[in-house]
Motif scaffolding. Sequence first.
Motif, PDB file in Angstrom:
ATOM      1  N   LEU A   1     -54.757  10.472   5.860  1.00 19.28           N
ATOM      2  CA  LEU A   1     -53.609  10.171   6.696  1.00 19.28           C
ATOM      3  C   LEU A   1     -54.109   9.450   7.944  1.00 19.28           C
ATOM      4  O   LEU A   1     -54.911   9.989   8.709  1.00 19.28           O
ATOM      5  N   ILE A   2     -53.653   8.235   8.140  1.00 15.33           N
ATOM      6  CA  ILE A   2     -54.047   7.435   9.299  1.00 15.33           C
ATOM      7  C   ILE A   2     -53.028   7.707  10.394  1.00 15.33           C
ATOM      8  O   ILE A   2     -51.821   7.504  10.211  1.00 15.33           O
ATOM      9  N   GLN A   3     -53.518   8.135  11.545  1.00 15.52           N
ATOM     10  CA  GLN A   3     -52.632   8.698  12.563  1.00 15.52           C
ATOM     11  C   GLN A   3     -53.293   8.670  13.929  1.00 15.52           C
ATOM     12  O   GLN A   3     -54.503   8.516  14.049  1.00 15.52           O
ATOM     13  N   GLU A   4     -52.483   8.853  14.953  1.00 16.31           N
ATOM     14  CA  GLU A   4     -53.032   8.963  16.292  1.00 16.31           C
ATOM     15  C   GLU A   4     -53.575  10.367  16.517  1.00 16.31           C
ATOM     16  O   GLU A   4     -53.145  11.336  15.878  1.00 16.31           O
ATOM     17  N   MET A   5     -54.548  10.456  17.431  1.00 16.91           N
ATOM     18  CA  MET A   5     -55.150  11.723  17.817  1.00 16.91           C
ATOM     19  C   MET A   5     -54.972  11.897  19.322  1.00 16.91           C
ATOM     20  O   MET A   5     -54.409  11.030  20.001  1.00 16.91           O
TER      21      MET A   5
ATOM     22  N   LEU B   1     -52.445  17.945  27.658  1.00 18.11           N
ATOM     23  CA  LEU B   1     -52.536  16.982  26.565  1.00 18.11           C
ATOM     24  C   LEU B   1     -52.763  15.585  27.134  1.00 18.11           C
ATOM     25  O   LEU B   1     -52.000  15.112  27.978  1.00 18.11           O
ATOM     26  N   GLY B   2     -53.828  14.934  26.667  1.00 17.53           N
ATOM     27  CA  GLY B   2     -54.119  13.574  27.096  1.00 17.53           C
ATOM     28  C   GLY B   2     -53.309  12.549  26.315  1.00 17.53           C
ATOM     29  O   GLY B   2     -52.576  12.893  25.390  1.00 17.53           O
ATOM     30  N   PRO B   3     -53.443  11.270  26.661  1.00 16.70           N
ATOM     31  CA  PRO B   3     -52.703  10.220  25.944  1.00 16.70           C
ATOM     32  C   PRO B   3     -53.188  10.063  24.518  1.00 16.70           C
ATOM     33  O   PRO B   3     -54.305  10.456  24.167  1.00 16.70           O
ATOM     34  N   ALA B   4     -52.330   9.491  23.692  1.00 16.91           N
ATOM     35  CA  ALA B   4     -52.676   9.279  22.284  1.00 16.91           C
ATOM     36  C   ALA B   4     -53.841   8.304  22.164  1.00 16.91           C
ATOM     37  O   ALA B   4     -53.994   7.383  22.956  1.00 16.91           O
ATOM     38  N   VAL B   5     -54.681   8.564  21.154  1.00 13.80           N
ATOM     39  CA  VAL B   5     -55.802   7.682  20.825  1.00 13.80           C
ATOM     40  C   VAL B   5     -55.671   7.296  19.348  1.00 13.80           C
ATOM     41  O   VAL B   5     -55.536   8.174  18.496  1.00 13.80           O
TER      42      VAL B   5
ATOM     43  N   GLY C   1     -45.851  10.259  18.192  1.00 11.26           N
ATOM     44  CA  GLY C   1     -45.229   9.081  18.766  1.00 11.26           C
ATOM     45  C   GLY C   1     -45.202   7.915  17.807  1.00 11.26           C
ATOM     46  O   GLY C   1     -44.252   7.130  17.789  1.00 11.26           O
ATOM     47  N   ARG C   2     -46.258   7.768  16.991  1.00  9.81           N
ATOM     48  CA  ARG C   2     -46.320   6.705  15.997  1.00  9.81           C
ATOM     49  C   ARG C   2     -46.320   7.311  14.599  1.00  9.81           C
ATOM     50  O   ARG C   2     -46.894   8.382  14.371  1.00  9.81           O
ATOM     51  N   LYS C   3     -45.669   6.638  13.671  1.00  9.56           N
ATOM     52  CA  LYS C   3     -45.671   7.108  12.289  1.00  9.56           C
ATOM     53  C   LYS C   3     -47.054   6.900  11.682  1.00  9.56           C
ATOM     54  O   LYS C   3     -47.827   6.058  12.124  1.00  9.56           O
ATOM     55  N   GLY C   4     -47.365   7.694  10.665  1.00 12.51           N
ATOM     56  CA  GLY C   4     -48.640   7.580   9.978  1.00 12.51           C
ATOM     57  C   GLY C   4     -48.450   7.109   8.555  1.00 12.51           C
ATOM     58  O   GLY C   4     -47.322   6.885   8.096  1.00 12.51           O
ATOM     59  N   TYR C   5     -49.565   6.963   7.834  1.00 11.66           N
ATOM     60  CA  TYR C   5     -49.509   6.597   6.416  1.00 11.66           C
ATOM     61  C   TYR C   5     -50.797   7.055   5.741  1.00 11.66           C
ATOM     62  O   TYR C   5     -51.840   7.183   6.385  1.00 11.66           O
TER      63      TYR C   5
END
Length: 432
Positions: free
Chosen positions: A380-384, A404-408, A368-372
Motif C-alpha cells: 500500500l503506497i501511502q503517506e506516513m 503529530l507531525g506533517p505528512a511525509v 489526507g491523500r488516498k493510497g493504492y
Amino acid sequence: MGGDDAVNDIPHHARIASASVGRRTLLKGVGAAALLGGVGMPAIVKAQADTVTFGHLTPLTGFLGPLGAYGQMGVQLAVEELNAAGGINGRKINLVMEDSVNPATASSKAERYIERDKAAVIVGEISSASALAISQVAARNKIVFVNTGGNSDALRGKDCNRYMFHVEGANTQYVKAVGAAMLRDGLIKGKKLFFLTADYAFGHDLSRVAKRYIAQNGGEVIADELVPTDATDFSSYLLKVRQSRPDVVISNLAGNQITNFIKQYSEFGLQYPFGGFGFDTAVAWGAGKDAFGGIWPLIWHHDVSAPSSKAFVAAFVKKWGKPPENQAWGDYVATKLVARAMIETKSTDSAQIISFFEKEKELDILKGRKGYFRDWDHQLIQEMYTVTPRPVAQVKDNWDIMVLGPAVPGAGTALDVIAPTPEENACTFPAG
C-alpha cells in the motif's frame, strides 16, 4: 511493565477471542438435535452459503499482545459497520478470530480457517515471521492474505507472493519517513548512532534497512545490540550506551520492548537524543507522559484530520471508550478495502480481488491523500507521519502525549518516494 498496563486497559473479550465467535454466527438457528446428527448439515451448508467468512489472526499474548488486541477491536468494528450496511452483496460477514501465537501456530490456524471455516480471505498479523507463515498457507490455497502489521521489507521482496497484500508500511517507508525529519534536525549526517535491535525477523530487517539509510546520508552506526523479544530489563544495554557516548540512540525494537526502553531511558537520565525507526502508539501510551520522548515514525494517528479518519475515531471511541491505536487502523482499513473489492467485483474469488487491487485504484485509507496497492509488490503506497512528545503541561489525557507531525511525503510529491524501490527490494511473483 508498560506493555502489560496497555493490555489491562483492554476489554477481556477483546483480548481473548477464538474461532468460536465465527462458529456462533455460522450455527445460528441450528437446533441442538440438528447439531448431534447429519440432519444439521444442510442448515450449516446453507449458513455458509449465506455468509462470507473473514479469518483474522493476530498475536494476543507476548510482547506484541497489546497491539494485537487493538487489531481485533479494529476488525470487529469494520465487520459490524459492513454488516449494518448490507454485508458483501447481501451476504453478511462471518468473522473468526484467534491468537496467532507464533509462526507454527499461525500457519496451522490459517489452514484451519481455509479448510474448516471456508474463509474467503485472511486479514491481520503483526509478527513478520508469522505473516510469512500465513502468506505461504494462503498462496498454496489461492486465498488472499492482507498483512496489517508485519513490516519486514522481505515480505514485499524475496518472500513476496501474488496472494499477499500489505496495508502495513514496509520498514523502508518507516525509515525514510522519520529519517527525513532526523536529517532536518541534524541527527544523522556526521553523527555516531547506537542501535538497539529486536532479535527476530522484523528487527533484523529494520536494522539492515536503517543502516543502509544512515550510510547513504553520512552517518555511522557504532553499535547494534540485539535485544531478546522477552527482555524487560534494559539496564545492561543502557550502560553500554553510556560507555559508548554516541551522538544519537536509535530503537529498532518492537511491541512492549519499546515501552520498557522509553521508560528506562528516562529513568537513567541519559541526555543523548533518541528515537526509532519503528513505532506504535500503544507502546508510548504504556510509557506515559512523563517518560515519552524522542522522534518516531508512525503510519496513522487518531489526530489525522481527514473526514473519514475522524468518523472512524468517533465510531471507535463510541464502541470501545478510547481512541484507536494505529494497529486498529490497519485491521479496520484492510477489512474495508477487501470488502470494497468484493462488492465492486461482485465476487469473493481471490483472482477477482487481486485483479481489482492490481489496477492500482485509489483507495480511501483515512488519510489526507488516498493510497493504492502497487501492482508489482502489493505494498500500500501511502503517506506516513512522525510524532514527538507533547509538553507534559499540555497533555490532556494518556492518549494525548504526542504531537503529530506533517505528512511525509509532502503535498505535490509522489507517495512512492518513501517506498522501497525495485533495486532496494525486488519482488518477483512466482507463476501460478
